[in-house]
Enzyme design. Structure first.
Site, PDB file in Angstrom:
ATOM      1  N   HIS A  90       0.845  -1.192   0.000  1.00 48.88           N
ATOM      2  CA  HIS A  90       0.000   0.000   0.000  1.00 48.88           C
ATOM      3  C   HIS A  90       0.878   1.237   0.000  1.00 48.88           C
ATOM      4  CE1 HIS A  90       0.463   0.895   4.392  1.00 48.88           C
ATOM      5  NE2 HIS A  90       0.423  -0.415   4.552  1.00 48.88           N
ATOM      6  N   ASP A  92      -0.424   4.405   0.801  1.00 52.82           N
ATOM      7  CA  ASP A  92      -0.841   5.408   1.798  1.00 52.82           C
ATOM      8  C   ASP A  92      -0.070   5.157   3.079  1.00 52.82           C
ATOM      9  OD1 ASP A  92      -2.430   3.001   2.384  1.00 52.82           O
ATOM     10  OD2 ASP A  92      -3.414   4.243   3.875  1.00 52.82           O
ATOM     11  N   ASP A 123       6.526   0.897   6.033  1.00 56.01           N
ATOM     12  CA  ASP A 123       5.090   0.602   5.994  1.00 56.01           C
ATOM     13  C   ASP A 123       4.379   1.611   5.110  1.00 56.01           C
ATOM     14  OD1 ASP A 123       2.531  -0.268   6.584  1.00 56.01           O
ATOM     15  OD2 ASP A 123       2.436   0.732   8.512  1.00 56.01           O
ATOM     16  N   GLU A 156      -5.036   1.768   3.056  1.00 57.65           N
ATOM     17  CA  GLU A 156      -4.946   0.665   4.022  1.00 57.65           C
ATOM     18  C   GLU A 156      -4.979   1.178   5.449  1.00 57.65           C
ATOM     19  OE1 GLU A 156      -3.401  -2.329   6.710  1.00 57.65           O
ATOM     20  OE2 GLU A 156      -2.488  -0.393   6.332  1.00 57.65           O
ATOM     21  N   GLU A 157      -4.265   2.258   5.710  1.00 60.14           N
ATOM     22  CA  GLU A 157      -4.144   2.745   7.089  1.00 60.14           C
ATOM     23  C   GLU A 157      -5.446   3.356   7.607  1.00 60.14           C
ATOM     24  OE1 GLU A 157      -1.703   1.827   8.610  1.00 60.14           O
ATOM     25  OE2 GLU A 157       0.119   1.859   7.386  1.00 60.14           O
ATOM     26  N   HIS A 423       4.214   3.356  12.248  1.00 59.24           N
ATOM     27  CA  HIS A 423       3.117   4.129  12.847  1.00 59.24           C
ATOM     28  C   HIS A 423       3.617   5.131  13.903  1.00 59.24           C
ATOM     29  CE1 HIS A 423      -0.324   1.143  11.685  1.00 59.24           C
ATOM     30  NE2 HIS A 423       0.602   1.231  10.760  1.00 59.24           N
TER      31      HIS A 423
HETATM   32 ZN   LIG Z   1       1.059  -1.321   6.398  1.00 57.28          ZN
END
Ligand SMILES: [Zn+2]
Length: 453
Positions: A90, A92, A123, A156-157, A423
Site C-alpha cells: 500500500h 498510503d 510501511d 490501508e491505514e 506508525h
Molecule cells: Zn502497512
C-alpha cells in the site's frame, strides 16, 4: 549471498532503489484528505503506475475504490501456462504525528546509522520498492517466470475498506495461485519470518439496566440494584484469576507451534511497568497468537469529575474479543453474547449487540508456495531458516482474498521488523532487510514457478 546472481543484481540495484524510495516517501500520501491534500495521494499513485509501466506491465490502471481513494493495478504476463502470483503493498501512510518528534523531516528520506528514515519507508512504500526490485532482478537474469499481478492500495491505514469492496465487486481481477502481502515484517531484523496466522475479532456492546432512574446512594444504596456494579461483575467474569480470557464454551488452550516470543522481550516491547505481571497462561506466543483475548474498550458511566452520590440505573460497555485461528468469529460472537447475558447478576436487564466482526486467518504452511518461500529465504538469509509468526491483529484484505480465492496461498512478509517503528515517529527501514527480502521474493517467484518444490 552475492554468489547468487539474483542477489548480486539486487545489490547493484540498491542505489536506484534508494532514489526511488526517496521520491515515493516525498509524497505526503495520508489518505485523510482533510489533513493532507488529495493531490499527494494521487501523485504517489501516478508514480507507481508509471513505475509499473516502465517495467513492462500491461493493463496498468488507477482503480477508483468505493471509499474515494485509488488503488494501482498492473499485470505482467509470464510464460504460457505459468502460475499467477499477486503482489500486494500500500502507498498510503500513517500521518506523521508530532512532526517535532522526528529527528529529520518525516517526508524526506534520510540515512542515519545505516537505516533510512521517513514516514512509509517500511510501511509500506518500501514494500512497493521490494516488489520492483524482485521483478527487476529476475528480468536481468532470465526473465520473470510467472504471471504477476501487482495491487497497491491507497487507503490501508484508514481502514475504510475501499480495496476490499472493489475486489468483491470485481472478483476476477485479483485471482492468483499465490498472494504475497508485502506489509508484514520479520520477527526481528535478520530473522526471515512469514506471518502465517492472524486473529479475527468481534465487537459487542452490552447494556445493563436496573432502575427507572438514578437514585441517591445514601437513601437507596445497599438494596437498590446498581447497574454499574452489575456491569463490573459481568465484565470481571470474562477473566480467570490469572487474567486469561474465559468466555463460557470458548476454548482457550490452543498452543502456538511456530516461533516463540521471549517473556522478557515481550515485557520490553509492551513497555510493561516494573513489578507488574503479564496476564494469561501458556507461552506469550500462545496468548497473543493462538488464544482468545478479551479487552473492554470503553465503559459508559459517570466520569469521576462531576460525579454525584448516585446508584446508577444504566451502564454499558464495548467489548472486543480477539478470535484465534480455527474458531469461527460468528460462533465466538454468539458465545460472548450468551456469556454476558447469562452471567449478568441480580436479574438485571441485559442486552447485547454485535458491532463488528472479522474472521481469523490461517495459511496452509505445507503448501507449495510456503515450501518455495522457505527455500528462497534460506538463500537470502544464509544460515537462517524461515520462521512462522502470528499476528494478534487482523488484516481485512487477507480475509477478503481468502474468501474470494480459497485455493490461493497467502504469504505475509515485509519490512516492518520491530526497529522500523511503524506508525510511530522516526519510522525507518533497514536497507539490508529491503535487499534480502527482495532477493527472497525473486527466488520465491522462480522456485514457485518451477513447480519443482
Ligand atoms: Zn502497512
Amino acid at each position: 549471498m552475492s554468489s547468487n546472481p539474483v542477489a548480486a543484481t539486487v545489490a547493484s540495484l540498491m542505489p536506484r532503489a534508494k532514489e526511488e524510495l526517496t521520491e515515493l516517501v516525498a509524497f505526503k500520501s495520508v489518505a485523510d484528505f482533510d489533513q493532507f491534500p488529495r493531490s499527494e495521494s494521487e501523485g504517489a499513485a501516478r508514480w507507481i503506475a508509471d513505475a509499473l509501466t516502465a517495467e513492462g506491465f500491461q493493463e496498468v490502471a488507477l482503480l477508483d475504490t468505493p471509499d474515494g481513494t485509488q488503488s494501482v493495478y498492473g499485470y505482467l504476463p509470464g510464460p504460457e501456462g505459468a502460475r499467477t502470483v499477486l503482489l500486494y503493498a500500500h502507498y498510503d501512510v500513517q500521518p506523521p504525528l508530532d512532526e517535532s518528534g522526528w529527528t529529520t523531516p518525516p517526508f524526506e528520506l534520510t540515512e542515519r546509522d545505516g537505516r533510512w528514515y521517513g514516514r512509509g519507508t517500511a510501511d509500506c512504500k518500501g514494500g512497493v520498492i521490494m516488489h520492483l526490485l524482485a521483478l527487476r532482478a529476475l528480468r536481468a537474469d532470465g526473465g520473470v517466470p510467472v504471471h504477476v499481478k501487482v495491487i497497491v492500495e491507497g487507503s490501508e491505514e484508514q481502514g475504510t475498506g475501499g480495496l476490499e469492496r472493489y475486489a468483491e465487486e470485481h472478483p476476477d481481477l485479483l485471482t492468483a495461485d499465490a498472494v504475497v502481502i508485502g506489509d508484514a515484517g520479520n520477527f526481528r531484523a535478520g530473522l526471515p519470518t512469514v506471518t502465517s496466522t492472524l486473529r479475527g475479532m468481534t465487537l459487542v456492546r452490552v447494556s445493563v439496566d436496573t432502575l427507572e432512574g438514578n437514585l441517591h446512594s445514601g437513601q437507596f444504596g445497599g438494596a437498590a440494584p446498581d447497574a454499574l456494579a452489575a456491569l463490573v461483575r459481568v465484565l470481571d467474569s470474562l477473566r480467570a484469576e490469572d487474567g486469561s480470557t474465559t468466555v463460557d464454551g470458548l476454548s482457550a488452550d490452543s498452543a502456538w507451534d511456530g516461533l516463540q516470543y521471549d517473556d522478557d522481550q515481550f515485557r520490553k516491547d509492551a513497555k510493561v511497568l516494573d513489578g507488574v505481571e503479564l496476564i494469561g497462561s501458556g507461552t506469550v506466543a500462545d496468548r497473543i497468537w493462538a488464544r482468545p483475548a478479551v479487552t473492554v474498550l470503553g465503559i459508559d458511566c459517570p466520569p469521576v469529575v462531576g460525579a454525584t452520590p448516585s446508584v446508577q440505573a444504566s451502564a454499558r460497555a464495548l467489548i472486543s474479543l480477539r478470535v484465534p485461528p480455527g474458531v469461527d468469529a460468528a460462533e465466538a460472537t454468539a458465545l460472548l453474547r450468551a456469556h454476558l447475558e447469562s452471567r449478568t447478576p441480580w436479574g438485571a436487564r441485559v442486552s447485547t449487540e454485535q458491532i463488528g466482526q472479522g474472521q481469523a486467518f490461517r495459511a496452509d504452511t505445507t503448501s507449495p508456495a510456503y515450501r518455495a518461500m522457505a527455500e528462497a529465504m534460506a538463500v537470502a538469509y544464509p544460515g537462517q531458516e524461515m520462521q512462522f509468526a502470528g499476528q494478534g491483529g487482523s488484516i481485512p484484505l487477507c480475509n477478503t482474498l481468502a474468501a474470494l480465492y480459497p485455493k490461493a496461498e497467502i504469504l505475509l512478509i515485509g519490512l516492518s521488523e520491530p526497529e522500523a517503528r511503524i506508525h510511530a515517529v522516526n519510522e525507518s527501514v533497514s536497507p539490508d532487510e529491503l535487499e534480502r527480502l527482495s532477493v527472497a521474493e525473486a527466488l520465491f517467484l522462480r522456485t514457485y514457478a518451477s513447480g519443482a518444490n
